[in-house]
Design a protein around this motif. Sequence first.
Motif, PDB file in Angstrom:
ATOM      1  N   GLY A  80     -14.452   4.895   2.889  1.00 52.53           N
ATOM      2  CA  GLY A  80     -14.254   5.768   1.739  1.00 52.53           C
ATOM      3  C   GLY A  80     -12.879   5.710   1.133  1.00 52.53           C
ATOM      4  N   ARG A  81     -11.940   5.019   1.754  1.00 53.20           N
ATOM      5  CA  ARG A  81     -10.576   4.950   1.220  1.00 53.20           C
ATOM      6  C   ARG A  81     -10.510   4.051  -0.006  1.00 53.20           C
ATOM      7  NH1 ARG A  81      -5.968   3.691   5.318  1.00 53.20           N
ATOM      8  NH2 ARG A  81      -4.843   4.033   3.374  1.00 53.20           N
ATOM      9  N   ALA A  82     -11.314   2.963  -0.002  1.00 54.82           N
ATOM     10  CA  ALA A  82     -11.366   2.074  -1.161  1.00 54.82           C
ATOM     11  C   ALA A  82     -12.703   2.271  -1.847  1.00 54.82           C
ATOM     12  CB  ALA A  82     -11.205   0.609  -0.717  1.00 54.82           C
ATOM     13  N   LYS A  83     -12.689   2.435  -3.157  1.00 53.71           N
ATOM     14  CA  LYS A  83     -13.912   2.700  -3.899  1.00 53.71           C
ATOM     15  C   LYS A  83     -14.754   1.441  -4.038  1.00 53.71           C
ATOM     16  CE  LYS A  83     -11.705   6.363  -6.592  1.00 53.71           C
ATOM     17  NZ  LYS A  83     -11.330   6.818  -7.940  1.00 53.71           N
ATOM     18  N   PRO A  84     -16.086   1.554  -4.061  1.00 52.11           N
ATOM     19  CA  PRO A  84     -16.952   0.387  -4.197  1.00 52.11           C
ATOM     20  C   PRO A  84     -16.660  -0.430  -5.444  1.00 52.11           C
ATOM     21  CG  PRO A  84     -18.231   2.305  -3.543  1.00 52.11           C
ATOM     22  CD  PRO A  84     -16.864   2.792  -3.870  1.00 52.11           C
ATOM     23  N   GLN A  85     -16.248   0.228  -6.563  1.00 50.76           N
ATOM     24  CA  GLN A  85     -16.007  -0.531  -7.783  1.00 50.76           C
ATOM     25  C   GLN A  85     -14.755  -1.392  -7.699  1.00 50.76           C
ATOM     26  OE1 GLN A  85     -16.330   2.759  -7.531  1.00 50.76           O
ATOM     27  NE2 GLN A  85     -14.918   3.907  -8.834  1.00 50.76           N
ATOM     28  N   GLU A  86     -13.998  -1.243  -6.616  1.00 50.87           N
ATOM     29  CA  GLU A  86     -12.815  -2.074  -6.439  1.00 50.87           C
ATOM     30  C   GLU A  86     -13.169  -3.425  -5.863  1.00 50.87           C
ATOM     31  OE1 GLU A  86      -9.862  -0.212  -4.109  1.00 50.87           O
ATOM     32  OE2 GLU A  86      -9.855   1.660  -5.197  1.00 50.87           O
ATOM     33  N   ALA A  87     -14.443  -3.679  -5.627  1.00 51.85           N
ATOM     34  CA  ALA A  87     -14.844  -4.853  -4.861  1.00 51.85           C
ATOM     35  C   ALA A  87     -14.402  -6.154  -5.490  1.00 51.85           C
ATOM     36  CB  ALA A  87     -16.358  -4.864  -4.683  1.00 51.85           C
ATOM     37  N   ALA A  88     -14.468  -6.293  -6.807  1.00 55.74           N
ATOM     38  CA  ALA A  88     -14.114  -7.548  -7.453  1.00 55.74           C
ATOM     39  C   ALA A  88     -13.130  -7.302  -8.581  1.00 55.74           C
ATOM     40  CB  ALA A  88     -15.369  -8.255  -7.983  1.00 55.74           C
TER      41      ALA A  88
ATOM     42  N   PHE B 196      -4.353  -5.771  -2.241  1.00 57.67           N
ATOM     43  CA  PHE B 196      -4.641  -6.832  -1.279  1.00 57.67           C
ATOM     44  C   PHE B 196      -4.452  -8.198  -1.933  1.00 57.67           C
ATOM     45  CE2 PHE B 196      -6.876  -5.339   2.713  1.00 57.67           C
ATOM     46  CZ  PHE B 196      -6.436  -4.024   2.606  1.00 57.67           C
ATOM     47  N   ASN B 197      -4.989  -8.358  -3.125  1.00 58.62           N
ATOM     48  CA  ASN B 197      -4.860  -9.636  -3.820  1.00 58.62           C
ATOM     49  C   ASN B 197      -3.399  -9.969  -4.099  1.00 58.62           C
ATOM     50  OD1 ASN B 197      -7.116 -11.255  -4.248  1.00 58.62           O
ATOM     51  ND2 ASN B 197      -7.896  -9.965  -5.886  1.00 58.62           N
ATOM     52  N   ARG B 198      -2.642  -8.989  -4.615  1.00 56.40           N
ATOM     53  CA  ARG B 198      -1.238  -9.226  -4.924  1.00 56.40           C
ATOM     54  C   ARG B 198      -0.460  -9.594  -3.657  1.00 56.40           C
ATOM     55  NH1 ARG B 198       0.200  -4.547  -6.758  1.00 56.40           N
ATOM     56  NH2 ARG B 198      -0.336  -4.996  -8.927  1.00 56.40           N
TER      57      ARG B 198
ATOM     58  N   LEU C  39       0.838  -1.210   0.000  1.00 56.82           N
ATOM     59  CA  LEU C  39       0.000   0.000   0.000  1.00 56.82           C
ATOM     60  C   LEU C  39       0.870   1.256   0.000  1.00 56.82           C
ATOM     61  CD1 LEU C  39      -2.906  -0.886   2.479  1.00 56.82           C
ATOM     62  CD2 LEU C  39      -3.103  -0.485   0.016  1.00 56.82           C
ATOM     63  N   ASN C  40       1.945   1.247   0.762  1.00 53.91           N
ATOM     64  CA  ASN C  40       2.842   2.400   0.803  1.00 53.91           C
ATOM     65  C   ASN C  40       3.624   2.554  -0.496  1.00 53.91           C
ATOM     66  OD1 ASN C  40       2.083   2.981   3.442  1.00 53.91           O
ATOM     67  ND2 ASN C  40       3.691   1.692   4.331  1.00 53.91           N
ATOM     68  N   ARG C  41       3.829   1.445  -1.192  1.00 55.84           N
ATOM     69  CA  ARG C  41       4.606   1.474  -2.428  1.00 55.84           C
ATOM     70  C   ARG C  41       3.738   1.833  -3.627  1.00 55.84           C
ATOM     71  NH1 ARG C  41       7.417  -4.030  -3.358  1.00 55.84           N
ATOM     72  NH2 ARG C  41       8.383  -3.387  -1.393  1.00 55.84           N
ATOM     73  N   ASN C  42       2.449   1.497  -3.587  1.00 56.19           N
ATOM     74  CA  ASN C  42       1.551   1.722  -4.711  1.00 56.19           C
ATOM     75  C   ASN C  42       0.356   2.552  -4.254  1.00 56.19           C
ATOM     76  OD1 ASN C  42       2.863  -0.345  -6.699  1.00 56.19           O
ATOM     77  ND2 ASN C  42       2.483  -1.528  -4.833  1.00 56.19           N
ATOM     78  N   LEU C  43       0.579   3.848  -4.093  1.00 59.40           N
ATOM     79  CA  LEU C  43      -0.451   4.709  -3.525  1.00 59.40           C
ATOM     80  C   LEU C  43      -1.629   4.926  -4.475  1.00 59.40           C
ATOM     81  CD1 LEU C  43       1.856   7.413  -1.875  1.00 59.40           C
ATOM     82  CD2 LEU C  43       0.724   5.463  -0.778  1.00 59.40           C
ATOM     83  N   SER C  44      -1.390   4.851  -5.794  1.00 57.76           N
ATOM     84  CA  SER C  44      -2.454   5.133  -6.753  1.00 57.76           C
ATOM     85  C   SER C  44      -3.187   3.883  -7.220  1.00 57.76           C
ATOM     86  CB  SER C  44      -1.872   5.854  -7.977  1.00 57.76           C
ATOM     87  OG  SER C  44      -0.896   5.048  -8.614  1.00 57.76           O
ATOM     88  N   GLU C  45      -2.707   2.708  -6.851  1.00 59.82           N
ATOM     89  CA  GLU C  45      -3.313   1.467  -7.321  1.00 59.82           C
ATOM     90  C   GLU C  45      -4.536   1.122  -6.476  1.00 59.82           C
ATOM     91  OE1 GLU C  45      -1.489  -2.699  -9.071  1.00 59.82           O
ATOM     92  OE2 GLU C  45      -0.517  -1.721  -7.370  1.00 59.82           O
ATOM     93  N   PRO C  46      -5.570   0.544  -7.092  1.00 58.99           N
ATOM     94  CA  PRO C  46      -6.761   0.158  -6.312  1.00 58.99           C
ATOM     95  C   PRO C  46      -6.402  -0.777  -5.160  1.00 58.99           C
ATOM     96  CG  PRO C  46      -7.204   0.001  -8.662  1.00 58.99           C
ATOM     97  CD  PRO C  46      -5.736   0.274  -8.539  1.00 58.99           C
ATOM     98  N   MET C  47      -7.041  -0.546  -4.033  1.00 58.88           N
ATOM     99  CA  MET C  47      -6.725  -1.320  -2.833  1.00 58.88           C
ATOM    100  C   MET C  47      -6.970  -2.819  -3.020  1.00 58.88           C
ATOM    101  SD  MET C  47      -7.774   0.576   0.696  1.00 58.88           S
ATOM    102  CE  MET C  47      -6.695   1.836   1.376  1.00 58.88           C
TER     103      MET C  47
END
Length: 310
Positions: free
Chosen positions: A298-306, A231-233, A219-227
Motif C-alpha cells: 500500500g505504500r506505492a500506488k498501483p498507478q505508479e506501476a509504469a 526507483f527509476n531515477r 526516497l528520504n529526499r523526495n517523500l511526495s514523489e511516486p515511488m
Amino acid sequence: MQLINKTAIDFIGKRNITFIISGIIAIVGMIGIVQITRNAANMGIDFSGGTSVQLNFAQPVSLEKARELLARNNLSEANLQEIQDGNKLLIKIGKASLMAGNNANTINEVFKNGFPGNDFVVESSTEIGPSIGDKLKKDTMIAVGVSMLGIIMYIAWRFDFKFGCGAVVSTLHDVLAMIALFYVMDKEINLLFITAVLTIAGYSLTDTVVVFDRIRENLNRNLSEPMAVVFNRSINEVLSRTVITSLTTFMAALSLFLFGGEVIHDFALALVAGVVIATYSSVFIASPIVLELERRSGRAKPQEAAPSMP
C-alpha cells in the motif's frame, strides 16, 4: 569517471518483460537443481565420486591418442584436460566407469602399456568415494541456504525487510541462472563451480546494495514523489558506476577464461557469465521486486506501476 551521463531509461517499466525472461531461466535452473540432486547432471568427481590423476610425461601426448587409449580399455567416459605448463595430462573418471579397487593404479597401467616409450610421473592422485561426494553435495546446499538467509538478515537490518526480500530474490536468480547455464551446456558441476556461484552471489549483493542505498537516499529526499519514479531515477543515477564496475570485473574474468588454461576454464566461464547475470539482476530484478512489495503493502500506488521518466 562516468561513461554514461544523464540517462532516463525506464527500467521499472520493463519489469514485466524481464520477469518473464528471468522466470523461464529460474525454471530451467530449478530443473538443473533437481537433476543435480539425482546425480543426473554432469557431476564432477567432487560430488559423484571417482578418481582424478595428474600425469607429467617426458614427451608431449596427444589428447586424441589418449582418448583412444582409454576408450580401448573401456574408459571412454573419462574426462581429459591438457595442462599447458609442461606435458601434463589430468584424467578424471567417475565412480561408475571403474571397478572397485585402486583406480589410480588402473589408470597408470593403461598409460604405461599404451605409451611404453613415453615415461611419466604421477604428480597427484585423488580418489573420492560416493559417500564423501554425497556429503559434499549436502554441505554445498546448506552453504547456499545459509548465505541466502544471511543476505536477507543483513539487508533487512540495513534497509528494510522488503529490500531484503528483493536482494534474496535477485541473488537466488543469479544462482539459478548460473546453474541453468551449466546444465544446458552440460558443463561439469564441481566445487570450482560452486565457488564461482558463491563469488558471484557476493558480487551481486554488493552491486544491489549500491542501488538500494541510492533508492533509500532519494526516497528520504523526495517523500511526495511516486515511488516508481524515484526507483527509476536512482537506478539511472548509479548506472555509470554499475557499468564501470561490471566492465572491469568482466574484463578480468574474461582474461582468466581466455588465458587461464583448461583447468580453470569452466570456473572462468562461470565468472564471466555471472558478472553479466549479476549486473542484469541488480538493475532489472532486485529494485522492481522491492517496488512490487511496496505496492502490495500500500505504500506505492498501483498507478505508479509504469511511470514515464522525465
